[in-house]
Scaffold this active site. Structure first.
Site, PDB file in Angstrom:
ATOM      1  N   GLY A  13       0.770  -1.254   0.000  1.00 58.48           N
ATOM      2  CA  GLY A  13       0.000   0.000   0.000  1.00 58.48           C
ATOM      3  C   GLY A  13       0.792   1.290   0.000  1.00 58.48           C
ATOM      4  N   SER A 140      -6.560   9.789   8.461  1.00 56.58           N
ATOM      5  CA  SER A 140      -7.635   9.450   7.515  1.00 56.58           C
ATOM      6  C   SER A 140      -8.663  10.569   7.612  1.00 56.58           C
ATOM      7  CB  SER A 140      -8.276   8.126   7.946  1.00 56.58           C
ATOM      8  OG  SER A 140      -9.514   7.922   7.315  1.00 56.58           O
ATOM      9  N   TYR A 153     -12.463   1.903  14.206  1.00 55.41           N
ATOM     10  CA  TYR A 153     -11.385   2.436  13.344  1.00 55.41           C
ATOM     11  C   TYR A 153     -11.362   3.966  13.427  1.00 55.41           C
ATOM     12  CZ  TYR A 153      -8.737   3.716   9.172  1.00 55.41           C
ATOM     13  OH  TYR A 153      -7.822   4.274   8.323  1.00 55.41           O
TER      14      TYR A 153
HETATM   15  P1  NAD Z   1      -2.185  -1.709   3.724  1.00 53.01           P
HETATM   16  O1  NAD Z   1      -2.966  -2.754   4.455  1.00 53.01           O
HETATM   17  O2  NAD Z   1      -1.705  -2.011   2.359  1.00 53.01           O
HETATM   18  O3  NAD Z   1      -0.949  -1.209   4.600  1.00 53.01           O
HETATM   19  C1  NAD Z   1      -0.898  -1.219   5.998  1.00 53.01           C
HETATM   20  C2  NAD Z   1       0.443  -1.801   6.385  1.00 53.01           C
HETATM   21  O4  NAD Z   1       0.597  -1.774   7.807  1.00 53.01           O
HETATM   22  C3  NAD Z   1       0.558  -3.271   5.945  1.00 53.01           C
HETATM   23  O5  NAD Z   1       1.754  -3.423   5.214  1.00 53.01           O
HETATM   24  C4  NAD Z   1       0.596  -4.035   7.245  1.00 53.01           C
HETATM   25  O6  NAD Z   1       1.370  -5.210   7.196  1.00 53.01           O
HETATM   26  C5  NAD Z   1       1.211  -2.977   8.168  1.00 53.01           C
HETATM   27  N1  NAD Z   1       1.022  -3.284   9.591  1.00 53.01           N
HETATM   28  C6  NAD Z   1      -0.090  -3.687  10.242  1.00 53.01           C
HETATM   29  N2  NAD Z   1       0.193  -3.936  11.525  1.00 53.01           N
HETATM   30  C7  NAD Z   1       1.512  -3.682  11.701  1.00 53.01           C
HETATM   31  C8  NAD Z   1       2.407  -3.745  12.800  1.00 53.01           C
HETATM   32  N3  NAD Z   1       1.995  -4.160  14.008  1.00 53.01           N
HETATM   33  N4  NAD Z   1       3.705  -3.380  12.619  1.00 53.01           N
HETATM   34  C9  NAD Z   1       4.135  -2.985  11.415  1.00 53.01           C
HETATM   35  N5  NAD Z   1       3.358  -2.931  10.323  1.00 53.01           N
HETATM   36  C10 NAD Z   1       2.056  -3.271  10.473  1.00 53.01           C
HETATM   37  O7  NAD Z   1      -3.126  -0.417   3.715  1.00 53.01           O
HETATM   38  P2  NAD Z   1      -2.808   1.130   3.375  1.00 53.01           P
HETATM   39  O8  NAD Z   1      -4.044   1.643   2.757  1.00 53.01           O
HETATM   40  O9  NAD Z   1      -1.523   1.293   2.674  1.00 53.01           O
HETATM   41  O10 NAD Z   1      -2.728   1.730   4.857  1.00 53.01           O
HETATM   42  C11 NAD Z   1      -1.675   2.559   5.310  1.00 53.01           C
HETATM   43  C12 NAD Z   1      -2.223   3.604   6.263  1.00 53.01           C
HETATM   44  O11 NAD Z   1      -3.151   4.437   5.578  1.00 53.01           O
HETATM   45  C13 NAD Z   1      -2.971   3.028   7.474  1.00 53.01           C
HETATM   46  O12 NAD Z   1      -2.604   3.737   8.631  1.00 53.01           O
HETATM   47  C14 NAD Z   1      -4.432   3.296   7.135  1.00 53.01           C
HETATM   48  O13 NAD Z   1      -5.227   3.442   8.293  1.00 53.01           O
HETATM   49  C15 NAD Z   1      -4.315   4.593   6.358  1.00 53.01           C
HETATM   50  N6  NAD Z   1      -5.447   4.879   5.472  1.00 53.01           N
HETATM   51  C16 NAD Z   1      -5.850   3.972   4.529  1.00 53.01           C
HETATM   52  C17 NAD Z   1      -6.945   4.267   3.742  1.00 53.01           C
HETATM   53  C18 NAD Z   1      -7.456   3.288   2.717  1.00 53.01           C
HETATM   54  O14 NAD Z   1      -8.604   3.450   2.272  1.00 53.01           O
HETATM   55  N7  NAD Z   1      -6.687   2.317   2.285  1.00 53.01           N
HETATM   56  C19 NAD Z   1      -7.611   5.482   3.892  1.00 53.01           C
HETATM   57  C20 NAD Z   1      -7.170   6.396   4.838  1.00 53.01           C
HETATM   58  C21 NAD Z   1      -6.083   6.086   5.625  1.00 53.01           C
END
Ligand code: NAD
Length: 313
Positions: A13, A140, A153
């Site tokens: 991501g 977010s 969340y």
């Molecule tokens: P994603 O699931 O691809 O990435 C999240 C990453 O965090 C993953 O690689 C996962 O392995 C890692 N992770 C989880 N627990 C962990 C831990 N204990 N230690 C280390 N790494 C850990 O999703 P993303 O969309 O890339 O999310 C990244 C950030 O963006 C998050 O904080 C998420 O809340 C935020 N976000 C995402 C969205 C969306 O719609 N995808 C929207 C707003 C905010």
């Protein structure tokens, strides 16, 4: 010399896209320490950033839920010097609260909120000593307002925002900036994981109406929102680079300008009712209102030729 940037959650991501973008910076302004909980998942990042490996990018293990793991990673960095921390690791959780275990809810907080606090406790003291640093936090739009079936969340991201808003004032005294990045929906594994969990969720501890609302109304609505308004991880990474390189970094930064009118509702009416009524109508009368707004968005996008969230670029 290049600035050392530590990023968490880089196996997929936004974290992965940001690590690649910073490591490939033409001006070679960054030395990226891309971290992940499970190094067994590093292949995708290695493949995407191959030519920068061991030069501008290093991959290290870091679990944001373990103080030991964070300490070990920071101690392996020369002089323990971190110029920019990007707290990105996170997880989602959707569904009726009565169907979620407290352990799962605690895990969301442990990752999204306490993960950030553990990083800050480890890294901030050195930034203060050096009177320099930037802490960039992946929040977010749900750090600003709540959303149906995202109760825990959203609460975890509200916690992140409250923490940062308080800390940012002290940090400024030490010449340290804190920035919250607030994306709307982003099409990453995050979304896929949510739907996978939702499909497995045991809805027997909620009433029929709520179960139906979740499966037949919320899930199709959410998928539609992701696929109509969703940004790519690369797009969010591009916006994050702008925040990192800004001369005066903003405290809050929304990556998707289509969400700004919705988040503004929260501040426009202190009673909070305007925001609640608007979301209620959007969700429960979404066939009429949501489809009308989607048509308007498509029309506007067609006229400007713009992608969502491009307003800032
Ligand atoms: P994603 O699931 O691809 O990435 C999240 C990453 O965090 C993953 O690689 C996962 O392995 C890692 N992770 C989880 N627990 C962990 C831990 N204990 N230690 C280390 N790494 C850990 O999703 P993303 O969309 O890339 O999310 C990244 C950030 O963006 C998050 O904080 C998420 O809340 C935020 N976000 C995402 C969205 C969306 O719609 N995808 C929207 C707003 C905010």
């Amino acid at each position: 010399s290049p600035k050392t940037v530590v990023i968490t959650g880089c196996s997929s991501g936004i974290g992965l896209a940001l690590a690649v973008k910073l490591a490939k910076d033409q001006l070679k302004r960054f030395k990226v320490i891309a971290t992940m909980r499970d190094l067994g998942k590093k292949k995708q990042l290695e493949d995407a950033a191959r030519e920068t490996l061991d030069n501008m990018l290093e991959i290290k293990e870091l679990d944001v839920c373990s103080e030991d793991s964070i300490c070990k990673c920071v101690n392996s960095i020369p002089g323990q010097k971190v110029d920019i921390l990007v707290s990105n690791a996170g997880m989602g959780l959707i569904g009726p609260v009565e169907c979620q275990s407290l352990d799962t809810m605690k895990m969301v907080f442990d990752t999204n909120f306490f993960g950030l606090t553990r990083l800050v406790k480890e890294i901030l003291p050195d930034m203060k000593r050096r009177q320099k640093g930037h802490i960039v936090v992946m929040s977010s739009v749900m750090g600003i307002h709540g959303l149906l079936f995202n109760d825990v969340y959203a609460a975890s991201k509200f916690a992140v925002e409250g923490f940062c808003e308080s800390l940012a004032i002290q940090a400024l005294k030490f010449n340290i900036n804190i920035s919250l990045i607030e994306p709307g929906p982003v099409i990453t594994e995050f979304e896929a994981k949510l739907y996978e969990e939702a499909a497995k969720m045991d809805l027997s501890s909620t009433d029929e109406e709520t179960a139906k609302m979740f499966r037949q109304l919320y899930l199709p609505y959410s998928k539609k929102v992701f696929h109509t308004l969703g940004q790519t991880a690369e797009d969010v990474a591009e916006h994050t680079v702008k925040v990192i390189t800004a001369e005066k970094p903003p405290f809050r930064y929304q990556t998707n300008s289509l969400y700004t009118p919705l988040t503004t509702l929260k501040f426009a009416d202190p009673t909070g009712n305007l925001h609640l009524d608007t979301y209620y109508k959007m969700i429960f009368q979404h066939d009429r209102i949501f489809n009308a707004s989607l048509s308007l968005i498509k029309f506007l996008r067609g006229r400007s030729g713009n992608q969502p969230g491009r307003k800032h670029s």
